[in-house]
Design an enzyme around this catalytic site. Structure first.
Site, PDB file in Angstrom:
ATOM      1  N   THR A   1       0.821  -1.211   0.000  1.00 11.47           N
ATOM      2  CA  THR A   1       0.000   0.000   0.000  1.00 11.47           C
ATOM      3  C   THR A   1       0.856   1.262   0.000  1.00 11.47           C
ATOM      4  O   THR A   1       1.988   1.255   0.496  1.00 11.47           O
ATOM      5  CB  THR A   1      -0.900  -0.005   1.256  1.00 11.47           C
ATOM      6  OG1 THR A   1      -1.516   1.271   1.401  1.00 11.47           O
ATOM      7  CG2 THR A   1      -0.102  -0.288   2.535  1.00 11.47           C
ATOM      8  N   ASP A   2       0.286   2.344  -0.510  1.00 13.79           N
ATOM      9  CA  ASP A   2       0.989   3.645  -0.460  1.00 13.79           C
ATOM     10  C   ASP A   2       1.082   4.180   0.969  1.00 13.79           C
ATOM     11  O   ASP A   2       1.860   5.098   1.239  1.00 13.79           O
ATOM     12  CB  ASP A   2       0.299   4.675  -1.369  1.00 13.79           C
ATOM     13  CG  ASP A   2      -1.152   4.955  -1.022  1.00 13.79           C
ATOM     14  OD1 ASP A   2      -1.710   4.287  -0.117  1.00 13.79           O
ATOM     15  OD2 ASP A   2      -1.749   5.851  -1.662  1.00 13.79           O
ATOM     16  N   GLU A   3       0.294   3.595   1.888  1.00 11.05           N
ATOM     17  CA  GLU A   3       0.297   4.121   3.262  1.00 11.05           C
ATOM     18  C   GLU A   3       1.619   3.903   3.980  1.00 11.05           C
ATOM     19  O   GLU A   3       1.855   4.496   5.033  1.00 11.05           O
ATOM     20  CB  GLU A   3      -0.817   3.467   4.082  1.00 11.05           C
ATOM     21  CG  GLU A   3      -2.172   3.806   3.563  1.00 11.05           C
ATOM     22  CD  GLU A   3      -3.271   3.484   4.550  1.00 11.05           C
ATOM     23  OE1 GLU A   3      -2.976   3.232   5.728  1.00 11.05           O
ATOM     24  OE2 GLU A   3      -4.427   3.492   4.122  1.00 11.05           O
TER      25      GLU A   3
ATOM     26  N   TYR B   1      -1.833  -0.578  11.101  1.00 13.26           N
ATOM     27  CA  TYR B   1      -1.991  -1.225   9.787  1.00 13.26           C
ATOM     28  C   TYR B   1      -0.812  -0.887   8.878  1.00 13.26           C
ATOM     29  O   TYR B   1      -0.124  -1.771   8.358  1.00 13.26           O
ATOM     30  CB  TYR B   1      -3.313  -0.797   9.121  1.00 13.26           C
ATOM     31  CG  TYR B   1      -3.333  -1.082   7.631  1.00 13.26           C
ATOM     32  CD1 TYR B   1      -3.281  -2.394   7.152  1.00 13.26           C
ATOM     33  CD2 TYR B   1      -3.353  -0.048   6.683  1.00 13.26           C
ATOM     34  CE1 TYR B   1      -3.269  -2.664   5.785  1.00 13.26           C
ATOM     35  CE2 TYR B   1      -3.339  -0.310   5.319  1.00 13.26           C
ATOM     36  CZ  TYR B   1      -3.300  -1.617   4.880  1.00 13.26           C
ATOM     37  OH  TYR B   1      -3.266  -1.890   3.528  1.00 13.26           O
TER      38      TYR B   1
ATOM     39  N   LYS C   1       2.308  -3.218   7.325  1.00 17.00           N
ATOM     40  CA  LYS C   1       2.537  -3.371   5.879  1.00 17.00           C
ATOM     41  C   LYS C   1       3.955  -2.914   5.534  1.00 17.00           C
ATOM     42  O   LYS C   1       4.642  -3.533   4.721  1.00 17.00           O
ATOM     43  CB  LYS C   1       1.506  -2.560   5.076  1.00 17.00           C
ATOM     44  CG  LYS C   1       0.092  -3.109   5.093  1.00 17.00           C
ATOM     45  CD  LYS C   1      -0.058  -4.505   4.506  1.00 17.00           C
ATOM     46  CE  LYS C   1       0.148  -4.570   3.010  1.00 17.00           C
ATOM     47  NZ  LYS C   1      -0.209  -5.904   2.452  1.00 17.00           N
TER      48      LYS C   1
HETATM   49  P1  NAD Z   1      -9.606  -7.262   2.450  1.00 17.84           P
HETATM   50  O1  NAD Z   1      -9.595  -6.998   3.901  1.00 17.84           O
HETATM   51  O2  NAD Z   1     -10.857  -7.001   1.655  1.00 17.84           O
HETATM   52  O3  NAD Z   1      -9.228  -8.803   2.179  1.00 17.84           O
HETATM   53  C1  NAD Z   1      -8.211  -9.450   2.886  1.00 17.84           C
HETATM   54  C2  NAD Z   1      -8.362 -10.950   2.665  1.00 17.84           C
HETATM   55  O4  NAD Z   1      -7.283 -11.602   3.363  1.00 17.84           O
HETATM   56  C3  NAD Z   1      -9.664 -11.525   3.227  1.00 17.84           C
HETATM   57  O5  NAD Z   1     -10.223 -12.453   2.315  1.00 17.84           O
HETATM   58  C4  NAD Z   1      -9.230 -12.236   4.511  1.00 17.84           C
HETATM   59  O6  NAD Z   1     -10.054 -13.336   4.852  1.00 17.84           O
HETATM   60  C5  NAD Z   1      -7.823 -12.675   4.130  1.00 17.84           C
HETATM   61  N1  NAD Z   1      -6.970 -12.894   5.295  1.00 17.84           N
HETATM   62  C6  NAD Z   1      -6.831 -12.095   6.398  1.00 17.84           C
HETATM   63  N2  NAD Z   1      -5.974 -12.646   7.275  1.00 17.84           N
HETATM   64  C7  NAD Z   1      -5.540 -13.801   6.713  1.00 17.84           C
HETATM   65  C8  NAD Z   1      -4.635 -14.808   7.114  1.00 17.84           C
HETATM   66  N3  NAD Z   1      -4.000 -14.747   8.305  1.00 17.84           N
HETATM   67  N4  NAD Z   1      -4.414 -15.854   6.300  1.00 17.84           N
HETATM   68  C9  NAD Z   1      -5.059 -15.946   5.094  1.00 17.84           C
HETATM   69  N5  NAD Z   1      -5.947 -15.024   4.674  1.00 17.84           N
HETATM   70  C10 NAD Z   1      -6.171 -13.968   5.452  1.00 17.84           C
HETATM   71  O7  NAD Z   1      -8.370  -6.478   1.852  1.00 17.84           O
HETATM   72  P2  NAD Z   1      -8.180  -5.794   0.423  1.00 17.84           P
HETATM   73  O8  NAD Z   1      -8.688  -4.408   0.472  1.00 17.84           O
HETATM   74  O9  NAD Z   1      -8.644  -6.726  -0.617  1.00 17.84           O
HETATM   75  O10 NAD Z   1      -6.578  -5.690   0.387  1.00 17.84           O
HETATM   76  C11 NAD Z   1      -5.801  -6.753  -0.170  1.00 17.84           C
HETATM   77  C12 NAD Z   1      -4.341  -6.369  -0.126  1.00 17.84           C
HETATM   78  O11 NAD Z   1      -4.128  -5.178  -0.859  1.00 17.84           O
HETATM   79  C13 NAD Z   1      -3.820  -6.081   1.280  1.00 17.84           C
HETATM   80  O12 NAD Z   1      -2.516  -6.605   1.374  1.00 17.84           O
HETATM   81  C14 NAD Z   1      -3.806  -4.570   1.372  1.00 17.84           C
HETATM   82  O13 NAD Z   1      -2.799  -4.129   2.264  1.00 17.84           O
HETATM   83  C15 NAD Z   1      -3.477  -4.198  -0.047  1.00 17.84           C
HETATM   84  N6  NAD Z   1      -3.971  -2.884  -0.514  1.00 17.84           N
HETATM   85  C16 NAD Z   1      -5.276  -2.541  -0.350  1.00 17.84           C
HETATM   86  C17 NAD Z   1      -5.730  -1.329  -0.863  1.00 17.84           C
HETATM   87  C18 NAD Z   1      -7.181  -0.907  -0.749  1.00 17.84           C
HETATM   88  O14 NAD Z   1      -7.506   0.214  -1.130  1.00 17.84           O
HETATM   89  N7  NAD Z   1      -8.087  -1.746  -0.278  1.00 17.84           N
HETATM   90  C19 NAD Z   1      -4.822  -0.459  -1.496  1.00 17.84           C
HETATM   91  C20 NAD Z   1      -3.491  -0.848  -1.616  1.00 17.84           C
HETATM   92  C21 NAD Z   1      -3.069  -2.077  -1.132  1.00 17.84           C
HETATM   93  O1  DAU Z   2      -4.146   3.918   0.424  1.00 16.54           O
HETATM   94  C1  DAU Z   2      -4.371   2.549   0.381  1.00 16.54           C
HETATM   95  C2  DAU Z   2      -5.198   2.121   1.583  1.00 16.54           C
HETATM   96  O2  DAU Z   2      -6.516   2.564   1.340  1.00 16.54           O
HETATM   97  C3  DAU Z   2      -5.168   0.612   1.813  1.00 16.54           C
HETATM   98  O3  DAU Z   2      -3.865   0.235   2.164  1.00 16.54           O
HETATM   99  C4  DAU Z   2      -6.134   0.195   2.928  1.00 16.54           C
HETATM  100  O4  DAU Z   2      -6.184  -1.211   3.031  1.00 16.54           O
HETATM  101  C5  DAU Z   2      -7.508   0.723   2.578  1.00 16.54           C
HETATM  102  O5  DAU Z   2      -8.415   0.438   3.623  1.00 16.54           O
HETATM  103  C6  DAU Z   2      -7.452   2.237   2.339  1.00 16.54           C
HETATM  104  O6  DAU Z   2      -7.128   2.941   3.570  1.00 16.54           O
HETATM  105  P1  DAU Z   2      -7.914   4.274   4.019  1.00 16.54           P
HETATM  106  O7  DAU Z   2      -7.808   4.371   5.489  1.00 16.54           O
HETATM  107  O8  DAU Z   2      -7.510   5.423   3.172  1.00 16.54           O
HETATM  108  O9  DAU Z   2      -9.404   3.824   3.532  1.00 16.54           O
HETATM  109  P2  DAU Z   2     -10.850   3.976   4.209  1.00 16.54           P
HETATM  110  O10 DAU Z   2     -11.816   3.442   3.200  1.00 16.54           O
HETATM  111  O11 DAU Z   2     -10.904   3.433   5.560  1.00 16.54           O
HETATM  112  O12 DAU Z   2     -11.013   5.567   4.303  1.00 16.54           O
HETATM  113  C7  DAU Z   2     -10.851   6.412   3.158  1.00 16.54           C
HETATM  114  C8  DAU Z   2     -10.974   7.847   3.642  1.00 16.54           C
HETATM  115  O13 DAU Z   2     -12.320   8.089   4.077  1.00 16.54           O
HETATM  116  C9  DAU Z   2     -10.097   8.188   4.826  1.00 16.54           C
HETATM  117  O14 DAU Z   2      -9.686   9.530   4.712  1.00 16.54           O
HETATM  118  C10 DAU Z   2     -11.032   8.011   6.038  1.00 16.54           C
HETATM  119  C11 DAU Z   2     -12.354   8.467   5.472  1.00 16.54           C
HETATM  120  N1  DAU Z   2     -13.576   7.853   6.027  1.00 16.54           N
HETATM  121  C12 DAU Z   2     -13.628   6.497   6.142  1.00 16.54           C
HETATM  122  C13 DAU Z   2     -14.772   5.878   6.605  1.00 16.54           C
HETATM  123  C14 DAU Z   2     -14.861   4.386   6.752  1.00 16.54           C
HETATM  124  C15 DAU Z   2     -14.657   8.647   6.317  1.00 16.54           C
HETATM  125  O15 DAU Z   2     -14.612   9.889   6.189  1.00 16.54           O
HETATM  126  N2  DAU Z   2     -15.812   8.035   6.761  1.00 16.54           N
HETATM  127  C16 DAU Z   2     -15.916   6.699   6.908  1.00 16.54           C
HETATM  128  O16 DAU Z   2     -16.994   6.205   7.302  1.00 16.54           O
END
Ligand code: NAD
Ligand code: DAU
Length: 344
Positions: free
Chosen positions: A127-129, A160, A164
């Site tokens: 992630t970019d975070e 988190y 990562k």
């Molecule tokens: P998500 O939470 O929707 O899915 C995570 C999956 O991993 C789930 O199916 C969960 O059951 C599984 N999991 C959790 N713990 C586990 C374990 N111990 N063993 C096996 N499986 C396990 O997450 P996502 O949003 O799909 O993110 C997927 C990946 O992409 C993550 O590594 C996250 O850091 C990265 N990522 C997410 C975003 C985003 O915007 N959502 C952006 C950049 C990177």
């Molecule tokens: O940047 C990549 C990341 O993006 C991933 O690594 C994470 O897995 C993914 O969850 C996401 O992280 P954020 O914390 O940015 O996403 P989230 O959807 O939780 O929140 C997006 C923005 O919206 C953030 O500024 C918080 C805000 N927010 C979130 C929720 C759930 C609100 O204002 N209201 C809300 O109810």
């Protein structure tokens, strides 16, 4: 080609598995997923069911070394691991960091040891975070505003993002010290189908469907760099096939928008008053702004995003949640009960 996809029943991993099963008939996929609250067997039912399933789902923990060793060992020559599995929600990590340490750090360690032993290729999805945040800046005032690059120092803010960041550093060390064949990608915020209703866009979309006012943290000025999940996964394939071993690729689609803009757009698209949202308590340590410079991915690997207009992407996402209520409804009430306890 054989692929082991960890976390393939979650949001991004499931989109990856579904698209791969549909577009690449030559690929055999095993999904390893613990099926936590964020994973759902039903998401993969179209490819795991039937007499000739395209995908095998193994329920298990990526931190279970014996299981991971066996599954990586089954890949054989030319096989690869795509590692999505993680605890992924910042708000949860502020409440209970332990599962993040367990899965994101120990899980990545178990996988690295297995790919080291068996010589398998690994792509680590991050992630970019890990870079922390950037100052808020109005793009029209500051056209040269800063963005994250692979050279930006790591500076994570939450449990988190810290776990990562730690997992990325483990991968880098295993490449350098043990010659593991791995690449890393750091992507910005994804949106699209099959995303858990705890996350910002699906939470607000499903609130709007339910006639509930969207909940925006703080003043709503925090900026995220939105990318459609299909574009993220196309980039993962590009890195898997053409990326340089040991390289880190940032993935982003120039989709910067602040949270108020996203919520106001969703309300307008649903035919509601654009001001019908509530500002609620802010997230502790809330990162201000993320923005990605994806020029390495674009220039070296020729990747381009296909979804370039956030408004039309949000419209399609709203329609997807309207059409797939049976999938998200079972999780909505419990998710909102958790937020209510936090006052958000
Ligand atoms: P998500 O939470 O929707 O899915 C995570 C999956 O991993 C789930 O199916 C969960 O059951 C599984 N999991 C959790 N713990 C586990 C374990 N111990 N063993 C096996 N499986 C396990 O997450 P996502 O949003 O799909 O993110 C997927 C990946 O992409 C993550 O590594 C996250 O850091 C990265 N990522 C997410 C975003 C985003 O915007 N959502 C952006 C950049 C990177
Ligand atoms: O940047 C990549 C990341 O993006 C991933 O690594 C994470 O897995 C993914 O969850 C996401 O992280 P954020 O914390 O940015 O996403 P989230 O959807 O939780 O929140 C997006 C923005 O919206 C953030 O500024 C918080 C805000 N927010 C979130 C929720 C759930 C609100 O204002 N209201 C809300 O109810």
């Amino acid at each position: 080609m054989k692929l082991l996809v960890t976390g393939g029943a979650g949001f991004i991993g499931a989109n990856f598995v579904l698209a791969t099963a549909q577009q690449r008939p030559d690929v055999e996929i095993t999904v390893l997923d613990k099926l936590t609250y964020a994973g759902d067997r039903a998401t993969l039912s179209s490819v795991t069911g039937g007499p000739d399933p395209r995908v095998r789902l193994v329920e298990g923990d990526v931190a279970d070394s014996a299981l991971v060793d066996r599954l990586v060992g089954e890949l054989g020559d030319g096989g690869a691991v795509v590692h999505f599995a993680a605890e992924s929600h910042n708000d949860n990590s502020l409440h209970d960091p332990w599962p993040f340490v367990q899965t994101n750090l120990l899980g990545t360690y178990a996988l690295l040891e297995a790919v080291r032993k068996h010589g398998a290729r690994l792509h680590h999805v991050s992630t970019d975070e890990v870079y922390g945040d950037l100052p808020l800046a109005d793009p029209s005032d500051d056209p040269d505003r800063s963005r994250f690059t692979a050279e930006t120092p790591y500076n994570p803010s939450s449990p988190y993002s810290a776990t990562k960041a730690g997992s990325d550093l483990l991968v880098r060390a295993w490449v350098r010290s043990f010659g593991v064949q791995a690449t890393i990608s750091n992507c910005s915020n994804n949106y699209g189908p099959w995303q858990h209703v705890e996350k910002f866009i699906p939470r607000q979309v499903t609130n709007i469907i339910d006639g509930v006012r969207p909940k925006v943290y703080g003043a709503g000025t925090n900026v995220r760099d939105w990318i459609h999940v299909e574009d993220h996964n196309r980039a993962v394939w590009a890195v898997l096939q053409r990326g340089r071993i040991g390289e880190t690729y940032l993935i982003g689609a120039d989709g910067e928008a602040n949270n108020l803009r996203v919520v106001r757009t969703l309300l307008e698209l649903a035919g509601r008053d654009a001001d019908a949202y509530d500002l609620v308590a802010d997230r502790p340590g809330h990162d201000l702004r993320y923005a990605i410079d994806a020029s390495l991915l674009r220039d070296e690997l020729g990747w381009r995003p296909l979804h370039r207009d956030l408004r039309s992407g949000l419209k399609a996402t709203l329609e997807w949640y309207r059409d797939n209520e049976a999938w998200w409804r079972p999780r909505k009430a419990a998710t909102e009960a958790k937020y209510a306890q936090l006052g958000r």
